[in-house]
Design a protein around this motif. Structure first.
Motif, short mmCIF file in Angstrom:
data_model
loop_
_atom_site.label_atom_id
_atom_site.label_comp_id
_atom_site.label_asym_id
_atom_site.label_seq_id
_atom_site.Cartn_x
_atom_site.Cartn_y
_atom_site.Cartn_z
N LEU A 1 30.64 34.78 51.77
CA LEU A 1 30.29 33.51 51.05
C LEU A 1 31.10 32.29 50.92
O LEU A 1 30.34 31.15 51.07
CB LEU A 1 30.06 34.19 49.65
N ASP A 2 32.33 32.64 50.94
CA ASP A 2 33.39 31.51 50.85
C ASP A 2 34.44 31.77 51.67
O ASP A 2 35.18 33.06 51.26
CB ASP A 2 33.36 30.81 49.47
N ASN A 3 35.05 31.19 52.30
CA ASN A 3 36.34 31.51 53.07
C ASN A 3 37.33 31.62 52.29
O ASN A 3 38.48 32.18 52.04
CB ASN A 3 36.69 30.66 54.35
N GLU A 4 37.34 30.68 51.04
CA GLU A 4 38.51 30.65 50.28
C GLU A 4 38.45 31.46 49.06
O GLU A 4 37.20 31.39 48.35
CB GLU A 4 38.52 29.25 49.54
N ILE A 5 39.05 32.26 48.97
CA ILE A 5 38.80 33.28 47.74
C ILE A 5 39.61 32.94 46.44
O ILE A 5 40.62 32.56 46.57
CB ILE A 5 39.50 34.64 48.01
N PRO A 6 38.92 32.21 45.47
CA PRO A 6 39.69 31.84 44.28
C PRO A 6 40.42 32.77 43.58
O PRO A 6 40.22 33.89 43.65
CB PRO A 6 38.46 31.44 43.52
N GLU A 7 41.29 32.16 42.86
CA GLU A 7 41.99 33.02 42.13
C GLU A 7 41.50 33.83 40.95
O GLU A 7 40.34 33.02 40.42
CB GLU A 7 43.50 32.30 41.61
N ASN A 8 42.26 34.50 40.17
CA ASN A 8 41.57 34.98 38.93
C ASN A 8 40.18 35.66 39.11
O ASN A 8 39.26 35.92 38.00
CB ASN A 8 41.04 33.95 38.06
N VAL A 9 39.68 36.26 40.33
CA VAL A 9 38.77 37.27 40.46
C VAL A 9 39.07 38.64 40.54
O VAL A 9 39.77 38.75 41.73
CB VAL A 9 37.66 36.93 41.59
N TRP A 10 38.98 39.34 39.52
CA TRP A 10 39.37 40.78 39.72
C TRP A 10 38.39 41.52 40.22
O TRP A 10 37.17 41.31 39.65
CB TRP A 10 40.15 41.10 38.48
N VAL A 11 38.52 42.49 41.04
CA VAL A 11 37.63 43.64 41.53
C VAL A 11 38.00 44.89 41.12
O VAL A 11 39.23 45.17 41.32
CB VAL A 11 37.13 43.28 43.02
N PHE A 12 36.93 45.46 40.72
CA PHE A 12 37.47 46.89 40.33
C PHE A 12 36.20 47.86 40.62
O PHE A 12 35.03 47.78 40.22
CB PHE A 12 37.56 47.16 38.64
N SER A 13 36.55 48.88 41.70
CA SER A 13 35.62 49.59 42.04
C SER A 13 35.56 51.12 41.20
O SER A 13 36.52 51.99 41.48
CB SER A 13 35.82 49.96 43.50
N GLN A 14 34.60 51.22 40.18
CA GLN A 14 34.71 52.23 39.35
C GLN A 14 33.57 52.63 38.82
O GLN A 14 32.54 51.96 38.55
CB GLN A 14 36.12 51.92 38.21
N THR A 15 33.42 54.06 38.51
CA THR A 15 32.19 54.35 37.98
C THR A 15 32.46 54.98 36.35
O THR A 15 31.66 55.44 35.66
CB THR A 15 31.25 55.66 38.61
N ASN A 16 33.73 55.20 36.15
CA ASN A 16 34.05 55.72 34.77
C ASN A 16 34.01 54.75 33.83
O ASN A 16 34.80 53.75 33.92
CB ASN A 16 35.23 56.43 34.88
N MET A 17 33.06 54.80 32.93
CA MET A 17 33.08 53.72 31.93
C MET A 17 34.41 53.43 30.71
O MET A 17 34.57 52.43 30.44
CB MET A 17 31.89 54.04 30.82
#
Ligand code: TYD
Ligand code: MG
Length: 459
Positions: A135-151
Motif C-alpha cells: 500500500l505504501d512503501n513508508e511504514i508510519p510509526e505507531n501502527v502496532w500489529v497483533f496477530s491473535q485470536t484470544n480476546m
C-alpha cells in the motif's frame, strides 16, 4: 451458577433448554447448537447506589469529537470522520477489500500521529507487513500489529498500548476463553464484541470491527451485534470489477445516505476520479436492453447502466434473475408492465443487471428498468446519450422523484443530449434549455413515444 445445557440459534441468537429442529423465533432449520451459559457477572446484578437519573436540561452537552481518517470517501460516509468513543462494524464479501481498507485507515491515522492497534485474527504479522508495504512503501510509526485470536490477550494488549484507534479483523475469528463455544458462534461473537465495545466506550477510543457476511449478504452473527455498534458499513461491489461501494446501513452520528466510491488499484483502494461516469460502459452506441439512469445517492448523482435481456421461455416457468435490483420491486414492475402494456412477459425469461456491481435501492430507477425490459423485448435501441428516471406506480402512472434538477445537470455535464423525467416534477434548472427534456405521466407514454421520440433527439 450451575451450568445447564443450552441450545442457541446461530441465526438469531435465541436460546432454548432443549434441542429443536427449528428455531421458534426465526423459523430457521438446523441452526440450534449446544452452547454454554456465560458466567453470571456478579457486577451485573448489583448496581452503583450513587447512580441517579437527571433531567434532560441538566445533562451536560458534549461535542462529538472526530478523528479524520484521511480517506475522504470513508470520512464522508461516516459523517465527518471516526467518532471518538464509537464502534464501527465493517462487513463485506471475502476478498472485497475490507482488510485493505482497514490497513489504509491504520496507516493514514498513524501518519497524523495517532496510535493505532491492528489486530488480525486471520493473518500473521508478516502478512500484514507485506500488505502494508504494497500500500505504501513508508511504514508510519505507531501502527502496532497483533496477530491473535484470544480476546483476553487482545484486551490486555489494548490496555498496554492504549491505542487511539483499534482495528479488529475479524470479529468472527476471535474467541473469549471464558466461553467454551467455538469462535464464530453467536455467543462468542456477542461476548467478544461486547468486551471490546465496553473498553472503547470506557476509554473513549474508536474502533473498527470487521465482520464476515452470510450468503444472503447479512453480517454473520446475531442481530444484537448490529444493535451494539454505532455504525454499520458495507463494502460492496462485483469482484470482477474494480469499483467498490462503501455504504452505511446504520449511523448514530450522521446520515446513512452517503456512499463512498473506490477503485481497487495496485496500491489499495483509491477514490474514483469521475464517479458519475464510473458505472457506465464506455461503448457509445447502445444496444437493445441498455438504459442509462441518473441515480441519486446521498449527496451525489451517479449515472448507472441497467441492462435487460428478455427472451421467450423455452418451457415451464419463466426464469427471472436480477443483479443489483431488488427482486420484489423488479417482479412488481414486470407484472405492472405485463398488465398495462400487454407485453406477455409471463412467457419470457427476464434477466436484469446493474453494471459495475451497484445495487439500486431507490424507485427512481423504475422507469429505466421498464424501458430496458421493453427495449430488449422489442429489440429496439434506446437512443444513445439519453437518461431515463422516474418511479412507476402499479397503475402505470409515473410518480415524481427527488433531485430532478441535479440529475439533469449531471447528465448535461456528462454530455447527454436528452432526459425522460416524470411530468409531475417541476424543473427549474437552466440546463433544460440545452437538454431535450421529455416529461411523461404514464408508462404507456413511454411505450408509445419514447423510442421514436428518442430517435428524433439523436437526429
Ligand atoms: P482484502 O482486503 O484481503 O479483502 P477482504 O479482507 O475483504 O477479504 O482484499 C483482497 C483483494 O484485493 C485481493 O484479491 C487482492 C486485492 N488487492 C489489490 O488489488 N490491491 C492492493 O493493493 C491490495 C492490498 C489488495
Ligand atoms: Mg480480510
Amino acid at each position: 451458577m450451575q451450568k445447564a445445557a443450552l441450545y442457541e440459534c446461530q441465526s438469531c441468537g435465541s436460546r432454548y433448554p432443549k434441542w429443536k429442529g427449528q428455531c421458534e423465533a426465526c423459523g430457521e432449520w438446523n441452526t440450534l447448537i449446544e452452547t454454554q451459559e456465560i458466567k453470571e457477572n456478579k457486577l451485573k446484578n448489583s448496581y452503583n447506589k450513587d447512580t441517579k437519573s437527571q433531567t434532560l436540561a441538566d445533562v451536560e452537552h458534549e461535542d462529538i469529537l472526530y478523528y479524520k481518517t484521511g480517506i475522504t470517501e470513508l470520512d464522508n460516509v461516516l459523517g465527518k470522520g471516526l467518532v471518538k468513543g464509537s464502534m464501527v462494524l465493517l462487513g463485506g464479501e471475502p476478498g472485497i477489500g475490507k482488510s485493505t481498507l482497514s490497513l489504509q485507515v491504520c496507516q493514514e491515522c498513524a501518519q497524523q500521529g495517532l496510535t493505532v492497534l491492528y489486530i488480525s485474527s486471520e493473518e500473521s504479522e508478516s502478512q500484514i507487513k507485506s500488505r502494508a508495504l504494497r500500500l505504501d512503501n513508508e511504514i508510519p510509526e505507531n501502527v502496532w500489529v497483533f496477530s491473535q485470536t484470544n480476546m483476553m490477550a487482545i484486551m490486555k494488549e489494548c490496555e498496554r498500548i492504549n491505542p487511539d484507534i483499534i482495528l479488529l479483523d475479524s470479529i468472527q475469528v476471535v474467541n473469549h476463553p471464558e466461553l467454551t463455544s467455538l469462535e464464530g458462534t453467536v455467543s462468542q461473537v456477542r461476548y467478544c464484541a461486547t468486551t471490546l465495545i465496553n473498553w472503547v466506550k470506557t476509554y473513549n477510543k474508536s474502533a473498527i470491527m470487521i465482520g464476515h457476511i452470510t450468503k444472503d449478504g447479512q453480517i454473520a452473527g446475531p442481530k444484537v451485534l448490529e444493535h451494539l455498534v454505532d455504525t454499520i458499513l458495507y463494502l460492496e461491489g462485483d469482484r470482477h470489477f474494480n469499483n467498490r461501494i462503501l455504504r452505511c446501513h446504520k449511523n448514530r452520528y450522521g446520515s446513512t445516505d452517503h456512499i463512498g466510491l473506490f477503485e481497487m488499484k495496485e496500491k489499495g483502494l483509491k477514490a474514483i476520479k469521475d464517479p458519475s461516469q464510473a458505472f457506465i460502459e464506455t461503448s457509445q452506441d447502445s444496444t437493445p436492453g441498455s438504459v442509462i439512469v441518473p441515480y441519486s445517492q446521498g449527496n451525489r448523482i451517479i449515472l448507472l447502466e441497467i441492462q435487460a435481456l428478455v427472451i421467450e421461455s423455452g418451457y415451464g416457468m419463466a426464469k427471472r434473475n436480477f443483479v443489483g435490483i431488488n427482486p420484489n420491486r423488479a417482479n412488481l414492475l414486470i407484472a405492472a408492465l405485463d398488465k398495462l402494456c400487454h407485453l406477455k412477459l409471463s412467457a419470457h425469461d427476464i434477466f436484469l443487471t446493474v453494471l459495475g456491481g451497484f445495487s439500486i435501492t431507490d424507485p427512481s430507477a423504475d422507469l429505466a428498468i421498464a424501458v430496458a425490459i421493453i427495449s430488449s423485448l422489442k429489440q429496439q435501441v434506446v437512443t444513445n446519450r439519453i437518461g431515463i428516471c422516474g418511479e412507476v406506480g402499479l397503475t402505470g402512472e409515473i410518480r415524481p422523484i427527488s433531485h430532478v434538477d441535479k440529475r439533469i445537470i449531471e447528465l448535461n455535464k456528462c454530455g447527454f443530449k436528452g432526459v425522460i423525467v416524470p411530468k409531475k416534477n417541476i424543473i427549474t434548472t437552466s440546463d433544460k434549455s440545452t437538454m431535450n427534456v421529455i416529461q411523461v405521466s404514464y408508462i404507456n407514454d413511454v411505450l408509445e413515444h419514447s423510442f421514436k421520440r428518442l430517435s428524433k433527439i439523436h437526429a
